[in-house]
Design an enzyme around this catalytic site. Structure first.
Site, PDB file in Angstrom:
ATOM      1  N   CYS A 198      -6.249  -0.032   6.857  1.00 36.25           N
ATOM      2  CA  CYS A 198      -5.995   0.588   5.552  1.00 36.25           C
ATOM      3  C   CYS A 198      -7.134   1.549   5.174  1.00 36.25           C
ATOM      4  CB  CYS A 198      -5.843  -0.497   4.488  1.00 36.25           C
ATOM      5  SG  CYS A 198      -5.470   0.160   2.852  1.00 36.25           S
TER       6      CYS A 198
ATOM      7  N   ARG B 173       3.051   4.865   6.244  1.00 38.70           N
ATOM      8  CA  ARG B 173       3.521   4.091   7.397  1.00 38.70           C
ATOM      9  C   ARG B 173       3.954   2.679   7.030  1.00 38.70           C
ATOM     10  NH1 ARG B 173      -2.058   5.216  10.385  1.00 38.70           N
ATOM     11  NH2 ARG B 173      -2.657   4.761   8.223  1.00 38.70           N
TER      12      ARG B 173
ATOM     13  N   CYS C 191       0.843  -1.195   0.000  1.00 37.22           N
ATOM     14  CA  CYS C 191       0.000   0.000   0.000  1.00 37.22           C
ATOM     15  C   CYS C 191       0.885   1.255   0.000  1.00 37.22           C
ATOM     16  CB  CYS C 191      -0.902  -0.003   1.232  1.00 37.22           C
ATOM     17  SG  CYS C 191      -2.072   1.392   1.260  1.00 37.22           S
TER      18      CYS C 191
ATOM     19  N   ASP D 242       0.404   3.846   1.669  1.00 40.18           N
ATOM     20  CA  ASP D 242       0.375   4.442   3.015  1.00 40.18           C
ATOM     21  C   ASP D 242       1.800   4.752   3.513  1.00 40.18           C
ATOM     22  OD1 ASP D 242       0.257   4.580   5.993  1.00 40.18           O
ATOM     23  OD2 ASP D 242      -1.848   4.072   5.686  1.00 40.18           O
TER      24      ASP D 242
ATOM     25  N   HIS E  21      -2.173  -4.033   4.947  1.00 35.27           N
ATOM     26  CA  HIS E  21      -2.013  -3.649   6.352  1.00 35.27           C
ATOM     27  C   HIS E  21      -3.377  -3.401   6.973  1.00 35.27           C
ATOM     28  CE1 HIS E  21      -2.682   0.817   5.907  1.00 35.27           C
ATOM     29  NE2 HIS E  21      -2.434   0.507   4.658  1.00 35.27           N
TER      30      HIS E  21
HETATM   31 CO    CO Z   1      -3.454   1.222   3.036  1.00 32.48          CO
END
Ligand code: CO
Length: 209
Positions: A101, A46, A42, A44, A98
């Site tokens: 999400c 993080r 992803c 993201d 994750h």
């Molecule tokens: Co995500």
């Protein structure tokens, strides 16, 4: 504001640190890359691939998009997959989702989010395939966590259904496709135990003869 000097400063310090602990690291790596892993994760901020698995530059080839989706017509993702499998000859493709999400959460809602809704449609499809199981969860939180997992499993299948992966298997290339999920809350990865290593393990409908 225009120059982001602090990032260049951090970059310089990082390069100096790496060079100090491993002289010649960059010069050697500049010659060629030879990663064993393709990571599909992803976007993201993080969930940074090489940081999570604590590897140095050169060890993992990476493709990231919102909610780690592998779409059969996505030339971007397919090009990464083809290059990784055919040219770099990676031994493992890791689809890593994750928990928590935002893409998955948005896909479960019925309100509009703009252009991205067209991307999230693919996740809505995964929701629809497993609607009974997901809707049986008691809390909204549990529903999202389950869809995060089911989405990874679906994308593992999508990777395996490509002609790229099937042709590699047919040519006798060793290639395993894994489904993992990462917890933002404790930084720990979990193997969803859906590893696929040969065409006999995928659905008959998608299998190339
Ligand atoms: Co995500």
């Amino acid at each position: 504001m225009r120059l982001l000097n602090h990032l260049f400063e951090k970059n310089k310090q990082w390069a100096e640190r790496v060079n100090a602990s491993n002289p010649g690291f960059f010069a050697q790596l500049a010659q060629q890359q030879n990663p064993d892993y393709l990571w599909i994760g992803c976007s993201d901020s993080r969930v940074s691939a090489s940081q999570i698995i604590d590897v140095a530059p050169g060890e993992v080839f990476v493709h990231r998009n919102i909610a780690n989706v592998v779409v059969h017509t996505d030339l971007n993702c397919l090009s990464v997959l083809q290059y990784a499998v055919e040219v770099l000859q990676v031994k493992h493709v890791i689809v890593c989702g994750h928990y928590g999400c935002g893409g998955i959460r948005a896909a479960m809602q019925n309100r509009e989010h703009g252009l991205i809704d067209n991307w999230l449609r693919h996740i809505k499809d995964v929701y629809r395939y497993h609607q009974t199981k997901i809707d049986a969860c008691e809390t909204e939180h549990e529903k999202i966590e389950l869809l995060c997992e089911l989405n990874v499993i679906e994308q593992v299948a999508n990777v395996c259904h490509t002609t790229i992966v099937q042709n590699a298997w047919r040519a006798g290339q060793q290639l395993a496709v894994h489904g993992w999920i990462y917890s933002l809350e404790n930084g720990i990865l979990r193997d969803l135990d859906v590893c696929i290593t040969r065409p006999e393990e995928i659905s008959r409908t998608h299998r190339l003869s």
